[in-house]
Design an enzyme around this catalytic site. Structure first.
Site, short mmCIF file in Angstrom:
data_model
loop_
_atom_site.label_atom_id
_atom_site.label_comp_id
_atom_site.label_asym_id
_atom_site.label_seq_id
_atom_site.Cartn_x
_atom_site.Cartn_y
_atom_site.Cartn_z
N ARG A 128 17.97 10.47 1.36
CA ARG A 128 16.75 10.16 2.12
C ARG A 128 15.84 11.36 2.32
O ARG A 128 14.71 11.22 2.78
CB ARG A 128 17.14 9.57 3.48
N ARG A 152 16.53 15.70 38.59
CA ARG A 152 15.99 15.19 37.32
C ARG A 152 15.92 13.67 37.34
O ARG A 152 16.94 12.99 37.43
CB ARG A 152 16.86 15.67 36.16
N HIS A 186 20.37 12.73 -6.49
CA HIS A 186 19.90 13.36 -5.26
C HIS A 186 20.56 14.71 -4.98
O HIS A 186 20.62 15.15 -3.85
CB HIS A 186 20.11 12.40 -4.08
N PRO A 241 24.35 13.14 11.69
CA PRO A 241 25.57 13.88 12.04
C PRO A 241 25.39 14.67 13.33
O PRO A 241 24.35 15.28 13.57
CB PRO A 241 25.75 14.81 10.84
N GLU A 242 26.41 14.64 14.17
CA GLU A 242 26.38 15.36 15.44
C GLU A 242 27.26 16.60 15.33
O GLU A 242 27.77 16.92 14.26
CB GLU A 242 26.81 14.43 16.57
#
Length: 283
Positions: free
Chosen positions: A119, A162, A100, A2-3
């Protein structure tokens, strides 16, 4: 993983049932997730009032009346699910315990917040609220992309000289916090920048466009409830819908959606991650 939009969506879903409420009972059903839980976490959470619920990058931070802050990281498959509360026009009764369900918080308002993580790549930690920003996971983060500290001057200074692809630079959490693979692909498409272009070669004009585009993409994704790919769900169990608005992500072989382009979305691998872009629109 998830972002920022997914984590912010979960935070907003938790807000009505957690902020201001007391954790009447906390159950921790295993000794660890990605890392061991802090000592006595269930005892330290029980009886604490949640005085604030905020987000930093991809972490949810619950400030407690005990002067501690609970840090929550969803990891790859973690879900924060609400039951026993009225959410919109639906009432979600408490489900039977699942395999879970690793952390269960029963709030004094009758809601239950369950952290389910198949997980076990998620994490929880407790830290003093006064020094939360010094936590090892938070102290290294760059500015929030939706905040005032992220602006054209900051981005230009961090990209200058960069010698790394712009895609990799924008994924660097030291440069800007919370951006992930999905949204960087979508941002670079809207900005017309090839993901393999060196960061130092991005022009000042392009930098000036990148900041508002980043904010635009993230804001649209938050409004859509994030992007549901594989395990992600909102706090009420519903899917996010921004994946239906993807222009390039996971669309390799599809026609470019830019009017009059005629190109085809292409996939390359950068640092082990898939990058999706239009080779005609993005230079």
């Amino acid at each position: 993983m998830p972002e920022l939009p997914e984590v912010e969506t979960v935070r907003r879903g938790l807000l009505p049932v957690m902020e201001g409420a007391v954790i009447a009972a906390a159950a921790v059903n295993r000794p660890d997730l990605r890392w061991p839980f802090p000592p006595g976490i269930a005892r330290r959470l029980t009886g604490a009032r949640v005085t604030g619920l905020r987000r930093r990058s991809k972490y949810i931070l619950a400030d407690l009346s005990t002067s501690e802050t609970l840090l929550i990281h969803l990891g790859m498959s973690g879900r924060m699910l609400i039951s026993g509360a009225q959410l919109g026009s639906f009432h979600h009764a408490h489900p039977a315990p699942a395999k879970h369900d690793h952390v269960v918080l029963d709030m004094d308002n009758g809601a239950r917040v369950t952290f389910n993580d198949a997980r076990r790549f998620g994490a929880m930690d407790l830290m003093p609220t006064a020094s939360a920003e010094a936590h090892p996971l938070l102290s290294v983060l760059g500015p929030e992309p939706l905040g005032n500290d992220f602006h054209e001057g900051h981005l230009a200074a961090r990209l200058k000289g960069r010698a790394t692809p712009i895609k990799s630079a924008l994924l660097d959490q030291h440069l800007v916090a919370g951006l992930g693979n999905i949204y960087v692909c979508e941002v670079l498409f809207r900005a017309g920048i090839h993901p393999a272009r060196m960061a130092r070669d991005v022009t000042s004009l392009e930098v000036s466009r990148l900041v508002p585009i980043i904010r635009e993409v993230l804001s649209e994704a938050i409004e859509a409830g994030g992007s549901s790919l594989k395990d992600y769900r909102q706090a009420d169990g519903e899917l996010g819908y921004f994946q239906h608005s993807f222009k390039v992500y996971d669309r390799a072989g599809d026609a470019c959606t830019s009017p009059g382009c005629g190109g085809q979305v292409t996939r390359i691998v950068q640092l082990g991650r898939s990058s999706f872009f239009c080779p005609l629109c993005q230079r």
